[in-house]
Design a protein around this motif. Structure first.
Motif, PDB file in Angstrom:
ATOM      1  N   LYS A   1       1.728   1.569  -9.706  1.00 15.28           N
ATOM      2  CA  LYS A   1       1.227   0.233 -10.032  1.00 15.28           C
ATOM      3  C   LYS A   1       0.592   0.208 -11.415  1.00 15.28           C
TER       4      LYS A   1
ATOM      5  N   SER B   1       0.809  -1.220   0.000  1.00 21.23           N
ATOM      6  CA  SER B   1       0.000   0.000   0.000  1.00 21.23           C
ATOM      7  C   SER B   1       0.842   1.269   0.000  1.00 21.23           C
ATOM      8  N   GLN B   2       2.116   1.165   0.368  1.00 17.74           N
ATOM      9  CA  GLN B   2       2.990   2.337   0.343  1.00 17.74           C
ATOM     10  C   GLN B   2       3.422   2.703  -1.074  1.00 17.74           C
ATOM     11  N   ILE B   3       3.223   1.802  -2.034  1.00 19.56           N
ATOM     12  CA  ILE B   3       3.512   2.113  -3.435  1.00 19.56           C
ATOM     13  C   ILE B   3       2.304   2.847  -4.009  1.00 19.56           C
ATOM     14  N   PRO B   4       2.487   4.037  -4.574  1.00 17.80           N
ATOM     15  CA  PRO B   4       1.334   4.787  -5.106  1.00 17.80           C
ATOM     16  C   PRO B   4       0.617   4.005  -6.200  1.00 17.80           C
ATOM     17  N   ALA B   5      -0.688   4.238  -6.283  1.00 17.73           N
ATOM     18  CA  ALA B   5      -1.488   3.534  -7.293  1.00 17.73           C
ATOM     19  C   ALA B   5      -1.036   3.882  -8.703  1.00 17.73           C
ATOM     20  N   ARG B   6      -0.560   5.098  -8.902  1.00 20.59           N
ATOM     21  CA  ARG B   6      -0.102   5.482 -10.238  1.00 20.59           C
ATOM     22  C   ARG B   6       1.118   4.683 -10.659  1.00 20.59           C
TER      23      ARG B   6
END
Length: 263
Positions: free
Chosen positions: A43, A36-41
């Protein structure tokens, strides 16, 4: 002037859209990409890059309009396939986290908890530490390349088509959970067994020597023994983890291989 028909536009859209949906679902579920610490953009961008690399190497998609009921059904199937593959990887790390929590309780650190952003709940510190160490070891052993290679191979095993997995495939995937969690138990059992022996020895010693304070010595002894045993576990963690992830993905691929196209 160059003109494109609606069928050509639909063919190009289907060539990239359906693989993108499956890859994005996999990236959103499978560690380490799903943190969850990786931004959705990031991913979504990773899924786009992988789609641009993988899609041209795949077989042509079925001649079905993307916006039709059959096309929407294919899109839903790609989401299910991506989530199933990601779950194959996530269950391995869940087993490692469960093993770490069992070890933490035996070490006397069950009260030490911290918030896990990936699971959005509080976990015991040893379990979280073991999970982070497993992720680091997995990445160092090129485990992420194994995930991407398997993701590409599954497009051959289960191509983009309006087909579902048979009941036997889902049953095999469910049984695989027992095997994966047995891996976590195998990882934690030596530490738990030795710490149990240490606790029993301290109990006998405190019973034989009334002057001995079991609370002052017992916590230090179990904590020291647990840290030494954890250091020994870390030596064999990377190969065991890679083997477990590969085994879980193979089971998932076999489950998908049993799919029968439903036209």
């Amino acid at each position: 002037m160059l003109t494109l028909t609606a069928a050509q536009w639909n063919g190009w859209l289907a060539l990239y859209l359906w693989p993108f949906v499956r890859i994005l679902a996999f990236v959103m579920v499978a560690p380490p990409f799903s943190d969850s610490q990786i931004p959705a953009r990031i991913k979504v961008g990773l899924a786009v890059v992988l789609t641009l690399v993988i899609a041209p190497t795949l077989a042509p998609p079925p001649a079905i309009e993307v916006g039709s009921p059959a096309g929407i059904w294919i899109t839903m199937i790609q989401v299910m396939v991506g989530v199933a593959l990601g779950f194959c990887v996530r269950v391995v790390f869940a087993a490692i986290g469960a093993a770490g929590e069992l070890i933490s309780i035996q070490m006397g650190l069950g009260f030490a908890t911290l918030f896990d952003s990936a699971q959005t709940e509080s976990n015991m510190v040893i379990g979280r530490f073991l999970t982070l160490t497993a992720l680091t070891a997995f990445m160092a052993a090129d485990g992420h390349l194994l995930l991407l290679a398997t993701l590409h191979d599954v497009f051959t095993t289960f191509p983009v088509a309006p087909g579902l997995i048979e009941a036997g495939g889902w049953l095999e995937r469910g049984k695989a959970g027992l095997l994966i969690f047995s891996f976590g138990l195998r990882l934690a059992l030596p530490v738990i067994g030795i710490l149990l022996v240490v606790n029993l020895a301290l109990a006998v010693l405190s019973r034989a020597t009334a002057q001995l304070n079991p609370f002052a010595i017992g916590l230090s002894a179990t904590l020291l023994a647990g840290l030494v045993l954890l250091a020994l576990v870390f030596v064999s963690l990377a190969p065991l983890l890679t083997e477990a992830v590969q085994h879980s993905l193979e089971i998932g691929a076999r489950a998908l291989r049993s799919a029968s196209p439903a036209e």
